[in-house]
Design a protein around this motif. Structure first.
Motif, short mmCIF file in Angstrom:
data_model
loop_
_atom_site.label_atom_id
_atom_site.label_comp_id
_atom_site.label_asym_id
_atom_site.label_seq_id
_atom_site.Cartn_x
_atom_site.Cartn_y
_atom_site.Cartn_z
N PRO A 272 6.43 29.80 -18.68
CA PRO A 272 5.96 28.84 -19.70
C PRO A 272 5.16 29.42 -20.84
O PRO A 272 5.26 28.94 -21.97
CB PRO A 272 5.12 27.85 -18.87
N THR A 273 4.35 30.47 -20.60
CA THR A 273 3.52 31.00 -21.68
C THR A 273 4.30 31.93 -22.61
O THR A 273 3.87 32.20 -23.73
CB THR A 273 2.32 31.76 -21.11
N GLY A 274 5.44 32.42 -22.16
CA GLY A 274 6.23 33.34 -22.96
C GLY A 274 5.61 34.71 -23.12
O GLY A 274 6.04 35.50 -23.97
N LEU A 275 4.62 35.03 -22.29
CA LEU A 275 3.92 36.32 -22.39
C LEU A 275 4.33 37.23 -21.24
O LEU A 275 4.48 36.76 -20.10
CB LEU A 275 2.41 36.11 -22.35
N PRO A 276 4.50 38.51 -21.50
CA PRO A 276 4.79 39.44 -20.40
C PRO A 276 3.66 39.42 -19.37
O PRO A 276 2.49 39.52 -19.72
CB PRO A 276 4.88 40.81 -21.10
N GLY A 277 4.02 39.28 -18.12
CA GLY A 277 3.01 39.23 -17.07
C GLY A 277 2.32 37.88 -16.94
O GLY A 277 1.39 37.73 -16.13
N GLY A 278 2.77 36.89 -17.72
CA GLY A 278 2.17 35.55 -17.63
C GLY A 278 2.59 34.83 -16.36
O GLY A 278 3.50 35.27 -15.66
N PRO A 279 1.94 33.69 -16.06
CA PRO A 279 2.26 32.95 -14.83
C PRO A 279 3.67 32.39 -14.86
O PRO A 279 4.15 31.96 -15.91
CB PRO A 279 1.21 31.84 -14.79
N MET A 280 4.32 32.39 -13.71
CA MET A 280 5.63 31.75 -13.58
C MET A 280 5.41 30.26 -13.31
O MET A 280 4.28 29.80 -13.12
CB MET A 280 6.43 32.41 -12.47
N LEU A 281 6.48 29.50 -13.29
CA LEU A 281 6.40 28.05 -13.27
C LEU A 281 5.56 27.50 -12.11
O LEU A 281 4.71 26.62 -12.31
CB LEU A 281 7.80 27.44 -13.23
#
Length: 288
Positions: A272-281
């Motif tokens: 959701p955040t579109g950032l590398p290493g960001g949280p998955m759904l």
């Protein structure tokens, strides 16, 4: 040659006299019931043995051939029309298992959309983590499901049902009240059903001598998500609202869940955040 006799090896079986054999030069043909037809019946090339003159001995054997309980033809060399054969084949076609029907119905949600429960993991529920409040931008979802051409209440129902089936107890949808009218939305009865269930909340809108007036529903969406630390389901960027309030800006930047529709299939972003290493759904929808 009688039908009870076999043809010598290497020679074709001669057609019976009572069977019409279509010729290439024919234009009008007669079907087996004597009616005229503009096209010849379709005769299948069968490699079965000719009948030995035996009469059917069971209910599953007919003059059109022997049909076993699996629907397979074991037949005689009988060039009857295909329609009669299909009627016999359908009669002895195995019935579909009732448990299979129940399984397929269970895979569809209450609004007829393909179920996405199997696609959602159960990691959050098994770990006991608390799920976030889901705040749905009704206008964004309905217009997205309606391909930008109409306000589809069905799209709202599909999304609300998706999160409820994932286990979210708090799901809120904000919709301008004028969308209750059939002239302004498709399937408005679904909105009323969700309102009765406490999911849809109508934002104020009214008509006066200056036309339709409505309050900005996005403010309610962002405000509730900020206070509840919930997830906003929308494809809007809310850029202007982020400048009005610093807390709203945090919610807009970190807790907006974007999505696509493929027909009736709701597909939220897995990152959701579109950032590398960001949280998955799964992590995004739950408190850490």
């Amino acid at each position: 040659m009688k039908s009870s006799q076999r043809a010598p090896a290497g020679q074709p079986v001669r057609a019976r006299r009572d069977i019409y054999t279509p010729q290439e030069e024919d234009v009008i043909y007669l079907s087996s019931n004597g009616h005229r037809s503009q096209r010849a019946p379709e005769y299948r090339n069968r490699s079965v043995s000719p009948s030995k003159g035996k009469r059917p001995t069971t209910a599953s054997q007919t003059r059109y051939g022997s049909i076993d309980r699996t629907g397979t033809r074991r037949g005689y060399e009988d060039e009857e029309d295909d329609l009669a054969y299909e009627q016999v084949e359908m009669r002895y076609k195995p019935k579909r298992d009732a448990s299979e029907d129940r399984r397929r119905r269970a895979q569809r949600n209450s609004y007829g959309a393909p179920s996405t429960v199997e696609q959602a993991t159960n990691v959050i529920l098994k770990s006991g983590r608390r799920l976030r409040h889901i705040v749905i931008d009704g206008t964004s979802v309905a217009m997205e499901h309606g391909n930008g051409k109409e306000f589809s209440s069905r799209g709202i129902a599909i999304v609300a049902d998706y999160f409820r089936r994932r286990g979210h107890e708090q799901v809120t949808v904000f919709v301008p009240s004028y969308r209750k009218s059939p002239r302004s939305s498709r399937n408005p009865e679904l909105l009323e059903k969700l309102r009765e269930e406490g999911i849809v909340r109508y934002t104020p809108s009214w008509q006066d001598d200056k036309g339709l007036r409505k309050c900005y529903d996005d403010r309610w969406i962002i405000d509730l998500a900020t206070k509840e630390k919930g997830v906003i389901v929308s494809n809007d960027d809310f850029r202007a609202l982020g400048k009005e309030n610093a807390e709203w800006a945090v919610a807009i930047r970190n807790r907006v869940l974007r999505y696509v529709f493929v027909g009736d299939l709701f597909m939220p972003a897995q990152d959701p955040t579109g950032l590398p290493g960001g949280p998955m759904l799964d992590d995004f929808l739950a408190f850490s």
